[in-house]
Design a protein around this motif. Sequence first.
Motif, PDB file in Angstrom:
ATOM      1  N   VAL A 157      29.467 -17.279  56.991  1.00  0.00           N
ATOM      2  CA  VAL A 157      28.029 -17.514  57.132  1.00  0.00           C
ATOM      3  C   VAL A 157      27.449 -16.689  58.265  1.00  0.00           C
ATOM      4  O   VAL A 157      26.401 -16.045  58.130  1.00  0.00           O
ATOM      5  CB  VAL A 157      27.757 -19.018  57.360  1.00  0.00           C
ATOM      6  N   VAL A 158      28.121 -16.682  59.415  1.00  0.00           N
ATOM      7  CA  VAL A 158      27.572 -16.029  60.609  1.00  0.00           C
ATOM      8  C   VAL A 158      27.529 -14.513  60.441  1.00  0.00           C
ATOM      9  O   VAL A 158      26.588 -13.849  60.893  1.00  0.00           O
ATOM     10  CB  VAL A 158      28.393 -16.431  61.845  1.00  0.00           C
ATOM     11  N   VAL A 159      28.534 -13.945  59.773  1.00  0.00           N
ATOM     12  CA  VAL A 159      28.629 -12.492  59.697  1.00  0.00           C
ATOM     13  C   VAL A 159      27.969 -11.943  58.435  1.00  0.00           C
ATOM     14  O   VAL A 159      27.182 -10.991  58.496  1.00  0.00           O
ATOM     15  CB  VAL A 159      30.111 -12.051  59.766  1.00  0.00           C
ATOM     16  N   LEU A 160      28.291 -12.533  57.267  1.00  0.00           N
ATOM     17  CA  LEU A 160      27.859 -11.928  56.011  1.00  0.00           C
ATOM     18  C   LEU A 160      26.428 -12.295  55.629  1.00  0.00           C
ATOM     19  O   LEU A 160      25.675 -11.440  55.142  1.00  0.00           O
ATOM     20  CB  LEU A 160      28.824 -12.335  54.896  1.00  0.00           C
ATOM     21  N   THR A 161      26.038 -13.569  55.814  1.00  0.00           N
ATOM     22  CA  THR A 161      24.690 -13.982  55.388  1.00  0.00           C
ATOM     23  C   THR A 161      23.589 -13.180  56.078  1.00  0.00           C
ATOM     24  O   THR A 161      22.663 -12.701  55.405  1.00  0.00           O
ATOM     25  CB  THR A 161      24.494 -15.487  55.615  1.00  0.00           C
ATOM     26  N   PRO A 162      23.606 -13.006  57.416  1.00  0.00           N
ATOM     27  CA  PRO A 162      22.550 -12.181  58.038  1.00  0.00           C
ATOM     28  C   PRO A 162      22.526 -10.762  57.491  1.00  0.00           C
ATOM     29  O   PRO A 162      21.444 -10.190  57.289  1.00  0.00           O
ATOM     30  CB  PRO A 162      22.889 -12.217  59.518  1.00  0.00           C
ATOM     31  N   PHE A 163      23.706 -10.185  57.243  1.00  0.00           N
ATOM     32  CA  PHE A 163      23.758  -8.821  56.716  1.00  0.00           C
ATOM     33  C   PHE A 163      23.070  -8.741  55.351  1.00  0.00           C
ATOM     34  O   PHE A 163      22.259  -7.844  55.094  1.00  0.00           O
ATOM     35  CB  PHE A 163      25.218  -8.377  56.620  1.00  0.00           C
ATOM     36  N   LEU A 164      23.389  -9.687  54.450  1.00  0.00           N
ATOM     37  CA  LEU A 164      22.783  -9.664  53.122  1.00  0.00           C
ATOM     38  C   LEU A 164      21.277  -9.922  53.184  1.00  0.00           C
ATOM     39  O   LEU A 164      20.487  -9.300  52.465  1.00  0.00           O
ATOM     40  CB  LEU A 164      23.459 -10.703  52.235  1.00  0.00           C
ATOM     41  N   CYS A 168      19.027  -6.648  52.068  1.00  0.00           N
ATOM     42  CA  CYS A 168      18.431  -6.791  50.741  1.00  0.00           C
ATOM     43  C   CYS A 168      16.912  -6.774  50.786  1.00  0.00           C
ATOM     44  O   CYS A 168      16.260  -6.848  49.747  1.00  0.00           O
ATOM     45  CB  CYS A 168      18.912  -8.085  50.078  1.00  0.00           C
ATOM     46  N   ARG A 169      16.364  -6.711  51.964  1.00  0.00           N
ATOM     47  CA  ARG A 169      14.920  -6.574  52.108  1.00  0.00           C
ATOM     48  C   ARG A 169      14.552  -5.107  52.144  1.00  0.00           C
ATOM     49  O   ARG A 169      15.321  -4.271  52.618  1.00  0.00           O
ATOM     50  CB  ARG A 169      14.420  -7.256  53.382  1.00  0.00           C
ATOM     51  N   SER A 170      13.349  -4.778  51.652  1.00  0.00           N
ATOM     52  CA  SER A 170      12.907  -3.378  51.675  1.00  0.00           C
ATOM     53  C   SER A 170      12.643  -2.947  53.106  1.00  0.00           C
ATOM     54  O   SER A 170      12.177  -3.734  53.933  1.00  0.00           O
ATOM     55  CB  SER A 170      11.630  -3.224  50.841  1.00  0.00           C
ATOM     56  N   ALA A 171      12.979  -1.693  53.385  1.00  0.00           N
ATOM     57  CA  ALA A 171      12.789  -1.158  54.738  1.00  0.00           C
ATOM     58  C   ALA A 171      11.311  -1.067  55.055  1.00  0.00           C
ATOM     59  O   ALA A 171      10.503  -0.637  54.228  1.00  0.00           O
ATOM     60  CB  ALA A 171      13.446   0.213  54.864  1.00  0.00           C
ATOM     61  N   SER A 172      10.937  -1.489  56.269  1.00  0.00           N
ATOM     62  CA  SER A 172       9.529  -1.487  56.657  1.00  0.00           C
ATOM     63  C   SER A 172       9.061  -0.129  57.153  1.00  0.00           C
ATOM     64  O   SER A 172       7.867   0.132  57.188  1.00  0.00           O
ATOM     65  CB  SER A 172       9.285  -2.536  57.753  1.00  0.00           C
ATOM     66  N   ALA A 173       9.982   0.727  57.550  1.00  0.00           N
ATOM     67  CA  ALA A 173       9.573   2.038  58.077  1.00  0.00           C
ATOM     68  C   ALA A 173      10.696   3.045  57.818  1.00  0.00           C
ATOM     69  O   ALA A 173      11.870   2.689  57.679  1.00  0.00           O
ATOM     70  CB  ALA A 173       9.284   1.950  59.573  1.00  0.00           C
ATOM     71  N   THR A 174      10.326   4.304  57.738  1.00  0.00           N
ATOM     72  CA  THR A 174      11.313   5.383  57.556  1.00  0.00           C
ATOM     73  C   THR A 174      11.788   5.867  58.918  1.00  0.00           C
ATOM     74  O   THR A 174      11.062   5.802  59.907  1.00  0.00           O
ATOM     75  CB  THR A 174      10.675   6.541  56.789  1.00  0.00           C
ATOM     76  N   TRP A 175      13.048   6.360  58.928  1.00  0.00           N
ATOM     77  CA  TRP A 175      13.639   6.837  60.179  1.00  0.00           C
ATOM     78  C   TRP A 175      13.328   8.320  60.367  1.00  0.00           C
ATOM     79  O   TRP A 175      13.237   9.085  59.404  1.00  0.00           O
ATOM     80  CB  TRP A 175      15.156   6.640  60.157  1.00  0.00           C
ATOM     81  N   THR A 176      13.208   8.680  61.627  1.00  0.00           N
ATOM     82  CA  THR A 176      13.047  10.091  61.965  1.00  0.00           C
ATOM     83  C   THR A 176      14.424  10.752  62.025  1.00  0.00           C
ATOM     84  O   THR A 176      15.470  10.087  61.976  1.00  0.00           O
ATOM     85  CB  THR A 176      12.333  10.230  63.311  1.00  0.00           C
ATOM     86  N   ARG A 177      14.422  12.053  62.141  1.00  0.00           N
ATOM     87  CA  ARG A 177      15.701  12.769  62.253  1.00  0.00           C
ATOM     88  C   ARG A 177      16.454  12.363  63.507  1.00  0.00           C
ATOM     89  O   ARG A 177      17.697  12.252  63.501  1.00  0.00           O
ATOM     90  CB  ARG A 177      15.440  14.271  62.256  1.00  0.00           C
ATOM     91  N   ALA A 178      15.741  12.137  64.581  1.00  0.00           N
ATOM     92  CA  ALA A 178      16.401  11.725  65.827  1.00  0.00           C
ATOM     93  C   ALA A 178      17.071  10.365  65.659  1.00  0.00           C
ATOM     94  O   ALA A 178      18.198  10.150  66.142  1.00  0.00           O
ATOM     95  CB  ALA A 178      15.378  11.682  66.961  1.00  0.00           C
ATOM     96  N   GLN A 199      17.549  -5.589  63.553  1.00  0.00           N
ATOM     97  CA  GLN A 199      18.464  -6.453  62.826  1.00  0.00           C
ATOM     98  C   GLN A 199      19.342  -5.684  61.849  1.00  0.00           C
ATOM     99  O   GLN A 199      20.485  -6.090  61.591  1.00  0.00           O
ATOM    100  CB  GLN A 199      17.649  -7.512  62.060  1.00  0.00           C
ATOM    101  N   ARG A 200      18.844  -4.590  61.316  1.00  0.00           N
ATOM    102  CA  ARG A 200      19.690  -3.802  60.407  1.00  0.00           C
ATOM    103  C   ARG A 200      20.906  -3.240  61.136  1.00  0.00           C
ATOM    104  O   ARG A 200      22.049  -3.323  60.656  1.00  0.00           O
ATOM    105  CB  ARG A 200      18.872  -2.672  59.781  1.00  0.00           C
ATOM    106  N   GLY A 201      20.667  -2.658  62.303  1.00  0.00           N
ATOM    107  CA  GLY A 201      21.786  -2.116  63.062  1.00  0.00           C
ATOM    108  C   GLY A 201      22.714  -3.204  63.560  1.00  0.00           C
ATOM    109  O   GLY A 201      23.950  -3.044  63.533  1.00  0.00           O
ATOM    110  N   ALA A 202      22.146  -4.349  63.999  1.00  0.00           N
ATOM    111  CA  ALA A 202      22.977  -5.424  64.532  1.00  0.00           C
ATOM    112  C   ALA A 202      23.869  -6.016  63.454  1.00  0.00           C
ATOM    113  O   ALA A 202      25.074  -6.226  63.661  1.00  0.00           O
ATOM    114  CB  ALA A 202      22.091  -6.501  65.144  1.00  0.00           C
TER     115      ALA A 202
END
Length: 685
Positions: free
Chosen positions: A172-179, A183-193, A247-250
């Motif tokens: 629960v602690v590890v997998l549920t937050p990841f999913l 599974c949510r759409s990204a709110s912003a695009t990343w820059t090259r940096a 949260q994506r990176g974490a």
Amino acid sequence: MRLPATFSAWPTGGQARWRWACWCVLFGLLYGAAARLGLATSSIAPNVTLVWAPTGLSLFVFLRWGPGLWPGIVLGDLIANAGTGASLAAVAGISLGNLAQTFACWWGLRRTGFAQALERVRDVVSLILLGTACAGLSALIGPTSLWLDGRVPTDAWAAVALQWWMGDAAGVVVLTPFLLIWCRSASATWTRAQVAEAAALLVLLALLCALVFGGALLQGLTATPGYYPASLALFPLAVWAALRFGQRGATLLTLLVTLAAVWGTVRGAGPFVDGGLTSSLVRWWVFANVITVTSLLLAASQSERDRARAQAIRDRDFGSAILDAEGALVVVLDGQGRIERVNRSFEHATGFNSATLVGQRFEEALIPAEHHAKVSGHAELLRLKLADREKLESPLRRHRGPPITVSWTATALRDEHGSMTHAIVSGIDVSARVEAADALRQARRQLEQRVAERTQALAEANAALQVQMAERQRLEHELIAVSEREQQRFGQALHDGLGQHLTATAIQAELLARDLEAAGARDAQASAERVEAMLSSAVAQTRLLARGLYPVEMEEGGLMMALQQLAENTERQLRRTCTLECPRPVDAPDHIAAVHLYRIAQEAVNNAVKHAPGAAIGIALGQQAGALTLRARNPLPAAIGAAEGQGIGLRIMRHRAQLIGATFHAGASDGAWQVEVTWRSPNER
């Protein structure tokens, strides 16, 4: 097949049930595959694993699509435990524990207002605490089912339950937050940096995981197995991922670190291996929870700070936009009434520059001297805590041009002790309104004067009209009286003059007939008798005509006698049934009123004769409480004809009633046409 937003436990409709069954099977297959992969790392019993990934998967499914797919958990447990030697009863017990854990955790999170974005610290804490606590349900029911099935020895039950609980909690602690996050759409695009930074973080993570959990780092640092501090080298990367990638990176980093830790621990390498499987699992579980909690809480805290910072910026921009709004004159004062800032509208309206006004007292810099006391008094009320808001109007100086009139609203801002720290003074230019009000007052005075003049003229005209109406009414009365007198004169002339002359002529004709009879002139006698009969008929008709013009009965017996004679004449001459109903004698002291009432009855009888041929006519006369009532009724066809005709008769009757002040009503009543007049003596009104 598109996945719906939510699933109900028992869908209705054939197509809905088919889709629900398909998704339950798909969920069960994924659940079983994750379980089989986890059971590959089991160490104490074939049905127990270090990380029970299906727990995190099932909670994610419940949170994302609702508990309607719960049969997938049962199917997944059957797939997971196939070939382990456990009986169906034991598998059913394991499924019951997993269902109880997932349902309890899902229900608890819903009750706490859990948000799946995990952008609040409270959501992260709720997920970790409830996921860990509810894992105890599965850890209690599952091992007990295996113990009853003989798959777990009695002396190993506690160790199996502990490992079971930690494995479910870790899922629960590890997998549920990841999913939930990925599974949510990204709110912003990343820059090259950002992409380059993420790649560097992943490379460094892979190197450290290989060193820490592969055993190479421990061999270089110490020969002691289970050197736990070596795992602390991964915490800076967790902080880095949380602060820089949210949260994506974490969640991605904690998942990768957990997989690496499980891989090393199962192989007997890494900082958590100390020779005992249970103690190794406890070391690993503590590490996985600490690094996950640290990373998720840091990411949530960073999200809250970012939202708070963005909200502060929005509030600042909103405040600035309000302050600089066109049309409102805004001045910000400090606690001593000195100007700190004015908005653009104020600068445009007054011509003063904000820099030249800062530091000056409001009333001294902007208010004419004769109004200083008024403005200072309102400001003192704010400073003494006697009011939090004050409104006033005063002139406002301008750099060039005459002052303008402004309606001010001063609002005090106070600290926690109640002392005024600032005052927001907002004003609206009401010069045009004041000028319009003055013009309106002037126009109102002129209007009132004109209204008074017109009212006086109207009163005079009304008085003249009243005089004219009174004169007209007097003339109408005189005209009616003259008409009545003329009718009386004509009636008397017919009765006394022509009637008497015709009577005398008839007598002479009768005498002539007798003389001719005596002389034996039979033919001449017959002619004389015919002449005498014709003269007698003329006398009768003359008398009837005289009574119509001048009812002699009015003089002899009053209104009642005149109406009785009217009814009898109608029956005798027109052969129409006409009756008078008058239970007791009626007194009509006003002769003019009596004449008008008689004429109304006479006109009503004439209308009935005209519009309802052959129908009976009824006249009723009564007196009660000083009111004299006259009614004339005939069948309804006459009423319809009279109403449609709009003849002059009704207008004459209504006019006569108005002349004597009586109420008049003509219309259908109880299947008949009725004319009703009620007259009351002026002395009794």
